[in-house]
Design an enzyme around this catalytic site. Structure first.
Site, PDB file in Angstrom:
ATOM      1  N   ARG A 314       0.798  -1.239   0.000  1.00 37.64           N
ATOM      2  CA  ARG A 314       0.000   0.000   0.000  1.00 37.64           C
ATOM      3  C   ARG A 314       0.832   1.292   0.000  1.00 37.64           C
ATOM      4  O   ARG A 314       0.518   2.204  -0.750  1.00 37.64           O
ATOM      5  CB  ARG A 314      -0.998  -0.011   1.164  1.00 37.64           C
ATOM      6  CG  ARG A 314      -1.965  -1.212   1.139  1.00 37.64           C
ATOM      7  CD  ARG A 314      -3.159  -1.036   2.051  1.00 37.64           C
ATOM      8  NE  ARG A 314      -4.016   0.020   1.578  1.00 37.64           N
ATOM      9  CZ  ARG A 314      -4.024   1.236   2.066  1.00 37.64           C
ATOM     10  NH1 ARG A 314      -3.267   1.546   3.101  1.00 37.64           N
ATOM     11  NH2 ARG A 314      -4.814   2.146   1.551  1.00 37.64           N
ATOM     12  N   CYS A 346      14.941  -4.651  -3.791  1.00 36.20           N
ATOM     13  CA  CYS A 346      15.856  -3.802  -4.573  1.00 36.20           C
ATOM     14  C   CYS A 346      15.112  -2.772  -5.407  1.00 36.20           C
ATOM     15  O   CYS A 346      15.153  -2.797  -6.645  1.00 36.20           O
ATOM     16  CB  CYS A 346      16.708  -4.684  -5.467  1.00 36.20           C
ATOM     17  SG  CYS A 346      17.555  -5.905  -4.486  1.00 36.20           S
ATOM     18  N   GLU A 347      14.380  -1.905  -4.753  1.00 39.53           N
ATOM     19  CA  GLU A 347      13.693  -0.801  -5.417  1.00 39.53           C
ATOM     20  C   GLU A 347      13.594   0.333  -4.412  1.00 39.53           C
ATOM     21  O   GLU A 347      13.264   0.080  -3.253  1.00 39.53           O
ATOM     22  CB  GLU A 347      12.253  -1.186  -5.796  1.00 39.53           C
ATOM     23  CG  GLU A 347      12.158  -2.203  -6.878  1.00 39.53           C
ATOM     24  CD  GLU A 347      10.804  -2.174  -7.581  1.00 39.53           C
ATOM     25  OE1 GLU A 347      10.147  -1.122  -7.599  1.00 39.53           O
ATOM     26  OE2 GLU A 347      10.434  -3.236  -8.100  1.00 39.53           O
TER      27      GLU A 347
HETATM   28  N1  LLP Z   1     -17.477  -3.404  -3.290  1.00 37.21           N
HETATM   29  C1  LLP Z   1     -16.817  -3.233  -4.448  1.00 37.21           C
HETATM   30  C2  LLP Z   1     -17.541  -3.420  -5.703  1.00 37.21           C
HETATM   31  C3  LLP Z   1     -15.463  -2.860  -4.442  1.00 37.21           C
HETATM   32  O1  LLP Z   1     -14.826  -2.670  -5.595  1.00 37.21           O
HETATM   33  C4  LLP Z   1     -14.784  -2.672  -3.209  1.00 37.21           C
HETATM   34  C5  LLP Z   1     -13.373  -2.309  -3.170  1.00 37.21           C
HETATM   35  C6  LLP Z   1     -15.510  -2.884  -2.019  1.00 37.21           C
HETATM   36  C7  LLP Z   1     -16.861  -3.235  -2.107  1.00 37.21           C
HETATM   37  C8  LLP Z   1     -14.901  -2.719  -0.677  1.00 37.21           C
HETATM   38  O2  LLP Z   1     -14.506  -1.434  -0.432  1.00 37.21           O
HETATM   39  P1  LLP Z   1     -13.946  -1.015   1.002  1.00 37.21           P
HETATM   40  O3  LLP Z   1     -15.098  -1.079   1.976  1.00 37.21           O
HETATM   41  O4  LLP Z   1     -12.875  -1.973   1.374  1.00 37.21           O
HETATM   42  O5  LLP Z   1     -13.448   0.361   0.804  1.00 37.21           O
HETATM   43  N2  LLP Z   1      -6.329  -1.985  -2.618  1.00 37.21           N
HETATM   44  C9  LLP Z   1      -6.864  -0.684  -2.296  1.00 37.21           C
HETATM   45  C10 LLP Z   1      -8.378  -0.712  -2.137  1.00 37.21           C
HETATM   46  C11 LLP Z   1      -9.105  -1.229  -3.352  1.00 37.21           C
HETATM   47  C12 LLP Z   1     -10.605  -1.284  -3.193  1.00 37.21           C
HETATM   48  C13 LLP Z   1     -11.237  -1.996  -4.310  1.00 37.21           C
HETATM   49  N3  LLP Z   1     -12.656  -2.167  -4.210  1.00 37.21           N
HETATM   50  C14 LLP Z   1      -6.182  -0.179  -1.038  1.00 37.21           C
HETATM   51  O6  LLP Z   1      -5.307  -0.849  -0.506  1.00 37.21           O
HETATM   52  O7  LLP Z   1      -6.470   0.920  -0.591  1.00 37.21           O
END
Ligand code: LLP
Length: 421
Positions: A314, A346-347
């Site tokens: 992240r 290594c970045e």
């Molecule tokens: N529903 C859908 C259709 C989604 O695309 C997502 C997240 C969620 C629910 C859940 O969202 P949340 O409640 O977790 O915000 N990898 C990124 C976050 C990507 C979120 C993708 N979609 C990070 O580490 O911040």
């Protein structure tokens, strides 16, 4: 609130000293708290009290089977976005009627698997996808329950990589075209329209963008009903943010979010579904790492730790902040210092934090990255041939390894040598 707190100067996960887990499994590792997962699920569940509702945990946030089982046992539904996540939800004992299938690129195979295994609904993101779901359902002699994900063109005011509700994003169908698309869906015999879906992004720290989107959904519900569609379910997506920096003002609470949902949508008499991931999992997990070296640079001190960007991507990917704390609490009055906290990959991007103010640390000391439960382990890789790190789940005074650290041999043996070598 979570269950990672200092007691007598050392960090505990619920009733277990984190040092005890580190001794048992080695570092780095992810450590989750069952009580925190349970608490966060209940906060959402209670926030929607009074409405017919289902909280469908977004499996993508943290998808270990033990986590899904912990939540499934409380009655959680699951929001999945791949055949793999669907299989995990079923394997965790969640019945098909509590599984929502989202995602912009579902394949024929994934659609067939979910139709055969049972599901609550597909959240459909395009007309071509609608055609494929219809054709697979007809082939199988089944009817696929669907909502259409609408893109309300609302600014979620979050990091560009995790905003999904603007017209330039690949997600959903423009809300302006929704009536035509629903009318098309209504003509397909393999589909049963049950509602509307919307998800505008992740790590939202204000309610206003949600409210704007939900007002548009409310209006669309009335229009679609007038057009003769039975809209009985509204899937409102996930996205409520968490306080990554304890020093910052906290985002709205689930109870405030729930009150807004009731105010904006309550009169429609629809069943409400939400898909929170981060708020349930984020502060339910930490990543524990060890200081390998303290290195003096020209004008700064580097803390080189054994966790890296491949374990927690992240910061490298979203410039995300994670609070980093020592496992042994610093004594009040200790003079603070500043470190650039980096991993061994290594970045230069393998940097967790710059000029982070910490109490002085030495080789061998343990630290914890807080708020690492969501989008931590699930986004890890074996870059630099660093085996995936273990996941540990704590429950009261017990802990268990819920994903083992593979040995080098296990990691290498997944490769195979072609006959000509
Ligand atoms: N529903 C859908 C259709 C989604 O695309 C997502 C997240 C969620 C629910 C859940 O969202 P949340 O409640 O977790 O915000 N990898 C990124 C976050 C990507 C979120 C993708 N979609 C990070 O580490 O911040």
């Amino acid at each position: 609130m979570d269950h990672f707190i200092y007691r007598d100067g050392t960090l505990f996960a619920e009733e277990v000293p984190v040092t005890e887990i580190a001794t048992a499994v080695g570092t780095p590792f992810y450590c989750y708290s069952s009580a925190t997962f349970q608490r966060h699920f209940r906060l959402f569940d209670e926030a929607l009290d009074g409405l017919d509702h289902l909280v469908c945990y977004a499996v993508k946030a943290a998808s270990n089977l033990a986590i899904l089982k912990t939540l499934g046992a409380l009655g959680a539904g699951m929001d999945v976005v791949s055949g793999g996540e669907y299989a995990r939800a079923l394997a965790a004992g969640v019945p098909g009627e509590r599984i929502v299938f989202s995602g912009v690129g579902k394949t024929r195979e994934e659609i067939a698997t979910a139709l055969n295994g049972g599901l609550r609904q597909f959240n459909v993101e395009s007309e071509p996808e609608m055609d494929v779901i219809n054709s697979v359902a007809l082939e199988l002699g089944l009817v696929a329950p669907i909502t259409v994900r609408v893109n309300p063109d609302v600014d979620a005011k979050t990091h560009a990589k995790i905003a999904t509700g603007k017209s330039e994003n690949k997600f959903g169908i423009p809300i302006s075209r929704a009536r035509d698309v629903y009318s098309y869906a209504g003509s397909l015999k393999g589909l049963k329209v049950v509602g509307i879906d919307v998800h505008i992004g992740s790590q939202l720290t204000e309610l206003e963008p949600f409210e704007l989107a939900y007002r548009k959904v409310a209006e669309l519900t009335e229009q679609l009903r007038a057009d003769g569609h039975k809209i009985v379910r509204l899937d409102l997506g996930g996205g409520l943010g968490i306080p990554y920096e304890r020093s910052n003002t906290a985002p709205p609470l689930p109870i405030e979010y729930g009150a807004m949902v009731k105010r904006v949508l309550g009169h429609l008499g629809c069943e409400i579904e939400i898909e929170p991931g981060r708020l349930i999992a984020g502060n339910a997990g930490i990543m524990v790492s060890k200081v390998i070296y303290v290195k003096s640079g020209e004008d700064r001190q580097f803390l080189i730790v054994d966790g890296a960007m491949n374990d927690l991507i992240r910061p490298a990917m979203y410039e995300a902040h994670h609070d980093i704390i020592p496992i042994v609490e610093s004594v009040p009055g200790t003079e603070m210092t500043r470190y650039d906290i980096v991993g061994p990959v290594c970045e230069s991007g393998d940097t967790f934090a710059r000029a982070r103010v910490m109490a002085p640390l030495s080789q061998g000391d343990l630290i914890a990255f807080r708020s690492a439960g969501a989008y931590g382990a699930v986004m890890s890789s074996e870059y630099n041939s660093r085996p995936l790190i273990p996941e540990v789940l704590v429950n009261g005074d017990q802990f268990a390894v819920i994903r083992q650290r593979p040995s080098y041999e296990e990691m290498i043996n997944r490769d195979s040598i072609p006959p000509w070598l």
